[in-house]
Design a protein around this motif. Structure first.
Motif, PDB file in Angstrom:
ATOM      1  N   GLN A  51      13.348   4.136 -22.828  1.00 48.05           N
ATOM      2  CA  GLN A  51      12.193   5.022 -22.779  1.00 48.05           C
ATOM      3  C   GLN A  51      11.648   5.093 -21.350  1.00 48.05           C
ATOM      4  OE1 GLN A  51      11.711   6.524 -25.689  1.00 48.05           O
ATOM      5  NE2 GLN A  51      13.328   5.186 -26.464  1.00 48.05           N
ATOM      6  N   PRO A  52      11.030   6.224 -20.991  1.00 46.06           N
ATOM      7  CA  PRO A  52      10.391   6.296 -19.665  1.00 46.06           C
ATOM      8  C   PRO A  52       9.211   5.334 -19.611  1.00 46.06           C
ATOM      9  CG  PRO A  52       9.836   8.219 -20.996  1.00 46.06           C
ATOM     10  CD  PRO A  52      10.885   7.467 -21.763  1.00 46.06           C
ATOM     11  N   GLY A  53       9.115   4.606 -18.556  1.00 42.02           N
ATOM     12  CA  GLY A  53       8.045   3.626 -18.402  1.00 42.02           C
ATOM     13  C   GLY A  53       8.087   3.016 -17.026  1.00 42.02           C
ATOM     14  N   LYS A  54       7.167   2.111 -16.758  1.00 45.34           N
ATOM     15  CA  LYS A  54       7.059   1.461 -15.458  1.00 45.34           C
ATOM     16  C   LYS A  54       7.600   0.050 -15.546  1.00 45.34           C
ATOM     17  CE  LYS A  54       5.888   1.232 -11.202  1.00 45.34           C
ATOM     18  NZ  LYS A  54       6.627   2.046 -10.217  1.00 45.34           N
ATOM     19  N   PRO A  55       8.834  -0.197 -15.067  1.00 44.32           N
ATOM     20  CA  PRO A  55       9.361  -1.564 -15.120  1.00 44.32           C
ATOM     21  C   PRO A  55       8.709  -2.455 -14.065  1.00 44.32           C
ATOM     22  CG  PRO A  55      10.914  -0.126 -14.008  1.00 44.32           C
ATOM     23  CD  PRO A  55       9.801   0.752 -14.496  1.00 44.32           C
ATOM     24  N   VAL A  56       8.838  -3.747 -14.262  1.00 48.30           N
ATOM     25  CA  VAL A  56       8.340  -4.732 -13.296  1.00 48.30           C
ATOM     26  C   VAL A  56       9.389  -4.910 -12.202  1.00 48.30           C
ATOM     27  CG1 VAL A  56       7.595  -7.115 -12.986  1.00 48.30           C
ATOM     28  CG2 VAL A  56       6.998  -5.885 -15.084  1.00 48.30           C
ATOM     29  N   VAL A  95       0.459   0.203   3.903  1.00 49.86           N
ATOM     30  CA  VAL A  95       1.004  -0.559   5.026  1.00 49.86           C
ATOM     31  C   VAL A  95       2.397  -1.082   4.704  1.00 49.86           C
ATOM     32  CG1 VAL A  95       0.711  -2.668   6.380  1.00 49.86           C
ATOM     33  CG2 VAL A  95      -1.248  -1.172   5.978  1.00 49.86           C
ATOM     34  N   LEU A  96       2.584  -1.582   3.478  1.00 43.65           N
ATOM     35  CA  LEU A  96       3.876  -2.171   3.103  1.00 43.65           C
ATOM     36  C   LEU A  96       4.923  -1.104   2.800  1.00 43.65           C
ATOM     37  CD1 LEU A  96       2.696  -5.127   0.829  1.00 43.65           C
ATOM     38  CD2 LEU A  96       3.362  -5.200   3.228  1.00 43.65           C
ATOM     39  N   ALA A  97       4.552  -0.064   2.063  1.00 37.51           N
ATOM     40  CA  ALA A  97       5.525   0.942   1.658  1.00 37.51           C
ATOM     41  C   ALA A  97       6.011   1.782   2.832  1.00 37.51           C
ATOM     42  CB  ALA A  97       4.921   1.849   0.578  1.00 37.51           C
ATOM     43  N   HIS A  98       5.112   2.071   3.776  1.00 42.66           N
ATOM     44  CA  HIS A  98       5.478   2.907   4.923  1.00 42.66           C
ATOM     45  C   HIS A  98       5.848   2.085   6.151  1.00 42.66           C
ATOM     46  CE1 HIS A  98       4.298   6.446   2.678  1.00 42.66           C
ATOM     47  NE2 HIS A  98       3.090   5.947   2.475  1.00 42.66           N
ATOM     48  N   ASP A  99       5.741   0.756   6.036  1.00 40.69           N
ATOM     49  CA  ASP A  99       6.145  -0.154   7.116  1.00 40.69           C
ATOM     50  C   ASP A  99       5.491   0.245   8.444  1.00 40.69           C
ATOM     51  OD1 ASP A  99       7.374  -2.271   8.332  1.00 40.69           O
ATOM     52  OD2 ASP A  99       9.275  -1.234   8.677  1.00 40.69           O
ATOM     53  N   ARG A 100       4.179   0.301   8.443  1.00 40.97           N
ATOM     54  CA  ARG A 100       3.456   0.613   9.667  1.00 40.97           C
ATOM     55  C   ARG A 100       2.204  -0.256   9.731  1.00 40.97           C
ATOM     56  NH1 ARG A 100       2.137   6.656   7.554  1.00 40.97           N
ATOM     57  NH2 ARG A 100       0.509   6.179   6.030  1.00 40.97           N
ATOM     58  N   PRO A 101       1.690  -0.498  10.933  1.00 38.82           N
ATOM     59  CA  PRO A 101       0.527  -1.383  11.063  1.00 38.82           C
ATOM     60  C   PRO A 101      -0.746  -0.733  10.547  1.00 38.82           C
ATOM     61  CG  PRO A 101       1.116  -0.453  13.191  1.00 38.82           C
ATOM     62  CD  PRO A 101       2.206  -0.060  12.236  1.00 38.82           C
ATOM     63  N   TYR A 102      -1.717  -1.563  10.256  1.00 38.83           N
ATOM     64  CA  TYR A 102      -3.013  -1.066   9.794  1.00 38.83           C
ATOM     65  C   TYR A 102      -3.761  -0.416  10.954  1.00 38.83           C
ATOM     66  CZ  TYR A 102      -7.971  -1.222   8.625  1.00 38.83           C
ATOM     67  OH  TYR A 102      -9.296  -0.899   8.444  1.00 38.83           O
ATOM     68  N   GLN A 103      -4.321   0.760  10.695  1.00 41.19           N
ATOM     69  CA  GLN A 103      -5.123   1.472  11.685  1.00 41.19           C
ATOM     70  C   GLN A 103      -6.506   1.705  11.101  1.00 41.19           C
ATOM     71  OE1 GLN A 103      -3.116   5.010  13.097  1.00 41.19           O
ATOM     72  NE2 GLN A 103      -1.111   4.032  12.920  1.00 41.19           N
ATOM     73  N   LYS A 104      -7.507   1.241  11.807  1.00 43.17           N
ATOM     74  CA  LYS A 104      -8.867   1.257  11.276  1.00 43.17           C
ATOM     75  C   LYS A 104      -9.345   2.664  10.956  1.00 43.17           C
ATOM     76  CE  LYS A 104     -13.577  -0.264  12.315  1.00 43.17           C
ATOM     77  NZ  LYS A 104     -14.447  -0.953  13.305  1.00 43.17           N
ATOM     78  N   ASN A 105      -9.155   3.610  11.868  1.00 37.80           N
ATOM     79  CA  ASN A 105      -9.679   4.965  11.692  1.00 37.80           C
ATOM     80  C   ASN A 105      -8.573   5.958  11.314  1.00 37.80           C
ATOM     81  OD1 ASN A 105     -12.346   4.179  12.414  1.00 37.80           O
ATOM     82  ND2 ASN A 105     -11.730   4.182  14.563  1.00 37.80           N
ATOM     83  N   GLY A 150       6.348  -7.448  -5.191  1.00 36.46           N
ATOM     84  CA  GLY A 150       7.796  -7.312  -5.183  1.00 36.46           C
ATOM     85  C   GLY A 150       8.200  -6.244  -4.186  1.00 36.46           C
ATOM     86  N   ASP A 151       8.858  -5.210  -4.645  1.00 40.71           N
ATOM     87  CA  ASP A 151       9.250  -4.088  -3.796  1.00 40.71           C
ATOM     88  C   ASP A 151       8.116  -3.069  -3.795  1.00 40.71           C
ATOM     89  OD1 ASP A 151      10.432  -2.118  -2.350  1.00 40.71           O
ATOM     90  OD2 ASP A 151      11.980  -1.624  -3.825  1.00 40.71           O
ATOM     91  N   PRO A 152       7.468  -2.802  -2.643  1.00 43.20           N
ATOM     92  CA  PRO A 152       6.353  -1.841  -2.624  1.00 43.20           C
ATOM     93  C   PRO A 152       6.760  -0.449  -3.065  1.00 43.20           C
ATOM     94  CG  PRO A 152       6.607  -2.943  -0.491  1.00 43.20           C
ATOM     95  CD  PRO A 152       7.737  -3.376  -1.332  1.00 43.20           C
ATOM     96  N   LYS A 153       8.024  -0.074  -2.821  1.00 37.57           N
ATOM     97  CA  LYS A 153       8.476   1.266  -3.157  1.00 37.57           C
ATOM     98  C   LYS A 153       8.721   1.440  -4.654  1.00 37.57           C
ATOM     99  CE  LYS A 153      10.390   2.169   1.410  1.00 37.57           C
ATOM    100  NZ  LYS A 153      11.581   2.539   2.206  1.00 37.57           N
ATOM    101  N   ALA A 154       8.539   0.343  -5.412  1.00 33.65           N
ATOM    102  CA  ALA A 154       8.590   0.473  -6.865  1.00 33.65           C
ATOM    103  C   ALA A 154       7.379   1.241  -7.381  1.00 33.65           C
ATOM    104  CB  ALA A 154       8.655  -0.899  -7.521  1.00 33.65           C
ATOM    105  N   PHE A 155       6.325   1.327  -6.552  1.00 35.41           N
ATOM    106  CA  PHE A 155       5.133   2.105  -6.895  1.00 35.41           C
ATOM    107  C   PHE A 155       5.190   3.429  -6.132  1.00 35.41           C
ATOM    108  CE2 PHE A 155       4.051  -2.362  -7.247  1.00 35.41           C
ATOM    109  CZ  PHE A 155       3.477  -2.434  -8.508  1.00 35.41           C
ATOM    110  N   ARG A 156       4.892   4.500  -6.819  1.00 36.92           N
ATOM    111  CA  ARG A 156       4.987   5.821  -6.208  1.00 36.92           C
ATOM    112  C   ARG A 156       3.864   6.088  -5.220  1.00 36.92           C
ATOM    113  NH1 ARG A 156       5.331   9.372 -11.556  1.00 36.92           N
ATOM    114  NH2 ARG A 156       3.738   7.822 -12.086  1.00 36.92           N
ATOM    115  N   SER A 157       2.733   5.415  -5.378  1.00 36.20           N
ATOM    116  CA  SER A 157       1.584   5.664  -4.509  1.00 36.20           C
ATOM    117  C   SER A 157       0.663   4.458  -4.540  1.00 36.20           C
ATOM    118  CB  SER A 157       0.822   6.913  -4.971  1.00 36.20           C
ATOM    119  OG  SER A 157       0.296   6.705  -6.268  1.00 36.20           O
ATOM    120  N   GLY A 158      -0.303   4.464  -3.621  1.00 33.07           N
ATOM    121  CA  GLY A 158      -1.310   3.413  -3.623  1.00 33.07           C
ATOM    122  C   GLY A 158      -2.182   3.467  -4.857  1.00 33.07           C
TER     123      GLY A 158
END
Length: 339
Positions: free
Chosen positions: A102-107, A322-332, A232-240
């Protein structure tokens, strides 16, 4: 589906597998001993294997992925909906077999390093729980002799030498010695907790992902290490937004007839990570000095706890970005989408 779906109910000694034989069309539901489990799948064509996300599931998932199989770890509450009647190993394997199709969100399958960090968090959590029990036990026992101490560890450490000296005039020495040993044992627990935190800091220096999200306001050592390990793998989530929902930081919805009612946060996901995010958001709000931010505007019209949860939700989204796009945190940083 190009591969055979297999439902596996894992256990300590005997695993149960359920699938349909592609050659005969026969439904197979049989037990397999632990020692022969990997051998059973070693010579099979690529399968879609479903297992409940329980103890040992991540280990077996890693082994099966190495063999070329696709593994989906299913949340127990999702699989439970497909249980038709009885609760036994054969029925559980069939339930998982139904759920994995079934369609669902695996761990997301965690690495051994991520699980090792989670083990440190769980051991630290257990030590703190035991230390709190020890403190409450001492306060409760001494209350029976008319010695009432204030709340807090600092108050206990300051008052207990005098309390034990006064009680020693009325109680046997063996009791006083035992109480003093229990009090001294708190220092040993403090050292164990501090040692675990030192090891977490060492891991933080070596892990790029942990260092990256530690730059986010409100994300400290515990939150950063726990978030990386649990995600786990950040790209397992489609968005923040999806990650924040997984952490239980979004409103629970009910409704019918096109009318949607929003309630308190859903509290799905891991309570430990959600607690760390909320505590971090509370610390940010307490020390915030920037005027004109969205937090300052929201706190004028919403209760403080609602603002704290909203800020924790935003922190969760920033961690994922930050994790999914592999870039540093930017305040603004301002998110822009191409037209």
């Amino acid at each position: 589906m190009n591969c055979t779906a297999v439902g596996v109910d894992i256990a300590k000694h005997v695993f149960q597998v359920h699938y349909i034989d592609q050659e005969t069309g026969e439904m197979v539901n049989k037990p397999i001993k632990r020692a022969q489990f990997l051998e059973h799948f070693a010579n099979r064509a690529r399968c879609l294997i479903g297992m409940e996300a329980c103890g040992g599931a991540h280990h077996w998932a890693r082994q099966l992925v190495k063999m070329g199989h696709e593994v989906r770890l299913i949340p127990a509450e999702f699989a439970k909906a497909f249980n038709i009647r009885n609760k036994n190993d054969a029925a559980d394997a069939r339930t998982i077999w139904l759920a994995v199709q079934q369609p669902g969100k695996p761990v997301a399958v965690k690495t051994e390093t991520q699980q090792a960090m989670l083990a440190l968090h769980r051991m630290r959590q257990q030590l703190i729980k035991f230390r709190t029990m020890q403190i409450n036990n001492l306060r409760g026992l001494l209350t029976e002799y008319g010695e009432v101490m204030g709340m807090g560890r600092g108050v206990l450490d300051k008052a207990i030498p005098g309390v034990l000296a006064r009680v020693a005039e009325r109680l046997p020495a063996v009791v006083i010695d035992t109480l003093r040993e229990q009090w001294n044992g708190l220092s040993k627990l403090d050292e164990q907790v501090a040692q675990i935190e030192r090891r977490m800091r060492e891991w933080k220096k070596e892990d790029k992902a942990v260092k990256a999200i530690s730059e986010i306001p409100g994300v400290g050592l515990l939150t950063a290490t726990a978030a990386v390990a649990m995600m786990g793998d950040p790209k397992a989530f489609r968005s923040g937004r999806e990650f924040a929902a997984w952490a239980g930081l979004v409103p629970k919805q009910t409704g019918s007839g096109g009318k949607i009612n929003l309630h308190g946060i859903s509290k799905h996901g891991d309570a430990y990570l959600r607690t760390l995010l909320i505590h971090g958001a509370r610390a940010v709000l307490r020390h915030a000095k920037e005027a004109g931010t969205w937090v300052d505007l929201m706190i004028k019209r919403r209760p403080k706890n609602v603002v704290i949860v909203a800020l924790a939700n935003k922190m969760a989204r920033m961690i994922w970005a930050v994790l999914a796009h592999d870039r540093p945190y930017q305040k603004n940083y301002v998110s822009t989408k191409l037209a």
